[in-house]
Scaffold this motif. Structure first.
Motif, short mmCIF file in Angstrom:
data_model
loop_
_atom_site.label_atom_id
_atom_site.label_comp_id
_atom_site.label_asym_id
_atom_site.label_seq_id
_atom_site.Cartn_x
_atom_site.Cartn_y
_atom_site.Cartn_z
N SER A 148 0.85 -1.20 0.00
CA SER A 148 0.00 0.00 0.00
C SER A 148 0.88 1.24 0.00
N ASP A 149 0.35 2.33 -0.53
CA ASP A 149 1.09 3.59 -0.53
C ASP A 149 1.36 4.05 0.90
N ALA A 150 0.37 3.84 1.79
CA ALA A 150 0.54 4.26 3.18
C ALA A 150 1.69 3.49 3.83
N GLY A 151 1.75 2.20 3.56
CA GLY A 151 2.82 1.38 4.13
C GLY A 151 4.18 1.79 3.59
N LYS A 152 4.26 2.05 2.30
CA LYS A 152 5.52 2.46 1.69
C LYS A 152 5.99 3.80 2.24
N ASP A 153 5.04 4.69 2.53
CA ASP A 153 5.40 5.99 3.10
C ASP A 153 5.95 5.86 4.52
N MET A 154 5.52 4.81 5.22
CA MET A 154 5.92 4.65 6.62
C MET A 154 7.30 4.03 6.80
N GLU A 155 7.73 3.22 5.83
CA GLU A 155 9.00 2.52 6.02
C GLU A 155 10.17 3.36 5.53
N HIS A 156 11.23 3.39 6.35
CA HIS A 156 12.47 4.10 6.00
C HIS A 156 13.64 3.15 6.21
N GLN A 157 13.42 1.93 5.78
CA GLN A 157 14.38 0.84 5.92
C GLN A 157 14.95 0.50 4.55
N GLU A 158 14.14 -0.14 3.70
CA GLU A 158 14.61 -0.46 2.36
C GLU A 158 14.88 0.81 1.56
N SER A 159 14.01 1.79 1.69
CA SER A 159 14.18 3.03 0.93
C SER A 159 15.48 3.73 1.31
N TYR A 160 15.79 3.74 2.60
CA TYR A 160 17.04 4.37 3.06
C TYR A 160 18.26 3.61 2.55
N LEU A 161 18.25 2.27 2.68
CA LEU A 161 19.40 1.48 2.26
C LEU A 161 19.61 1.57 0.75
N GLN A 162 18.52 1.59 -0.01
CA GLN A 162 18.64 1.78 -1.45
C GLN A 162 19.32 3.11 -1.76
N THR A 163 18.92 4.14 -1.02
CA THR A 163 19.48 5.48 -1.24
C THR A 163 20.95 5.55 -0.85
N VAL A 164 21.30 5.05 0.33
CA VAL A 164 22.67 5.23 0.81
C VAL A 164 23.66 4.37 0.02
N PHE A 165 23.28 3.15 -0.33
CA PHE A 165 24.20 2.35 -1.14
C PHE A 165 24.31 2.93 -2.55
N GLY A 166 23.22 3.47 -3.06
CA GLY A 166 23.29 4.16 -4.34
C GLY A 166 24.18 5.37 -4.28
N PHE A 167 24.14 6.09 -3.16
CA PHE A 167 25.01 7.25 -2.95
C PHE A 167 26.47 6.85 -2.99
N PHE A 168 26.76 5.63 -2.53
CA PHE A 168 28.13 5.13 -2.58
C PHE A 168 28.52 4.64 -3.98
N GLY A 169 27.58 4.69 -4.92
CA GLY A 169 27.86 4.28 -6.29
C GLY A 169 27.51 2.84 -6.61
N ILE A 170 26.82 2.17 -5.71
CA ILE A 170 26.46 0.76 -5.92
C ILE A 170 25.10 0.69 -6.60
N THR A 171 25.07 0.12 -7.78
CA THR A 171 23.84 0.01 -8.55
C THR A 171 23.18 -1.36 -8.43
N ASP A 172 23.93 -2.35 -7.99
CA ASP A 172 23.41 -3.71 -7.87
C ASP A 172 22.99 -3.96 -6.42
N VAL A 173 21.80 -3.50 -6.08
CA VAL A 173 21.27 -3.66 -4.72
C VAL A 173 20.04 -4.56 -4.79
N ARG A 174 20.08 -5.67 -4.08
CA ARG A 174 19.02 -6.67 -4.14
C ARG A 174 18.38 -6.82 -2.75
N PHE A 175 17.08 -7.01 -2.72
CA PHE A 175 16.38 -7.17 -1.45
C PHE A 175 15.69 -8.53 -1.40
N VAL A 176 15.92 -9.23 -0.32
CA VAL A 176 15.17 -10.45 0.01
C VAL A 176 14.30 -10.07 1.19
#
Length: 216
Positions: A148-176
């Motif tokens: 849900s959009d509400a759920g996605k707005d609440m989480e700052h876990q996957e979204s944060y890790l995607q952002t910070v690893f991307g900031f480090f230049g890592i494009t191959d980020v996978r989530f299980v």
């Protein structure tokens, strides 16, 4: 020989699902990538101190006189960033704590986020310096946030890790992902079954292929 850095951050020890998943990810990766060298970092047991005036020494200009405490803190930061940069694959256990990542994991990220080591600033903005790696995140959640959009707005876990690893230049980020773990035994069993299938898919995929895939 390729190197894999296995990181856990859950405080739940043997009851941790994220620890269970990272162990499965590493085992599966080793099975499909013979010869990989694995190092392990348990951030719940060996947590770097959170950033303070004393631990910011690595951000000071070269040649700055540092106190004994700053030198010790610098040694911690140097060991962590060197370990991170040496790894070709990083497997991270990241449970959702109060809508974000554990503070232990954030403390590690703050130590490896170093100008000139993992990123740099240019006239066109920041540029990551740690590209070419594969990151696999074992994301665990008691509730369901991905549907849900509400759920996605609440989480700052996957979204944060995607952002910070991307900031480090890592494009191959996978989530299980395994979510809904606190919503009954049936929901938990379904989440773990989906995560196990995703582990097989993610660890059989060639490294350094940009993608972001999550378990349903």
């Amino acid at each position: 020989m390729s190197k894999l850095l296995h990181i856990d951050s859950s405080i739940l020890g043997g009851n941790s699902v994220s620890r269970q998943l990272t162990a499965q990810i590493v085992a599966s990766w080793r099975a499909s990538h013979p010869g990989v060298e694995v190092s392990y970092l348990d951030l719940a047991a060996d947590t770097p101190s959170h950033l303070s005036a004393e631990s910011l020494g690595f951000r000071l200009p070269a040649g700055t006189d540092l106190s004994a405490v700053q030198q010790r803190e610098n040694a911690v930061s140097e060991a962590l960033v060197a370990q991170f940069l040496a790894a070709d694959v990083i497997v991270v256990g990241a449970p959702l704590y109060n809508f974000a990542i554990p503070s232990q994991l954030k403390a590690w990220i703050d130590r490896v986020a170093q100008v000139g080591r993992t990123f740099k600033y240019t006239e066109k903005g920041p540029v990551g310096l740690a590209g070419g790696k594969t990151v696999i995140v074992a994301s665990t959640r008691g509730g369901v946030y991905s549907t849900s959009d509400a759920g996605k707005d609440m989480e700052h876990q996957e979204s944060y890790l995607q952002t910070v690893f991307g900031f480090f230049g890592i494009t191959d980020v996978r989530f299980v992902r395994a979510e809904g773990l606190a919503m009954g035994e049936a929901a938990k069993a379904d989440a773990l079954a989906a995560a196990e299938l995703e582990i097989t898919a993610q660890t059989r995929t060639a490294a350094n292929q940009p993608q972001v895939t999550v378990a349903a």
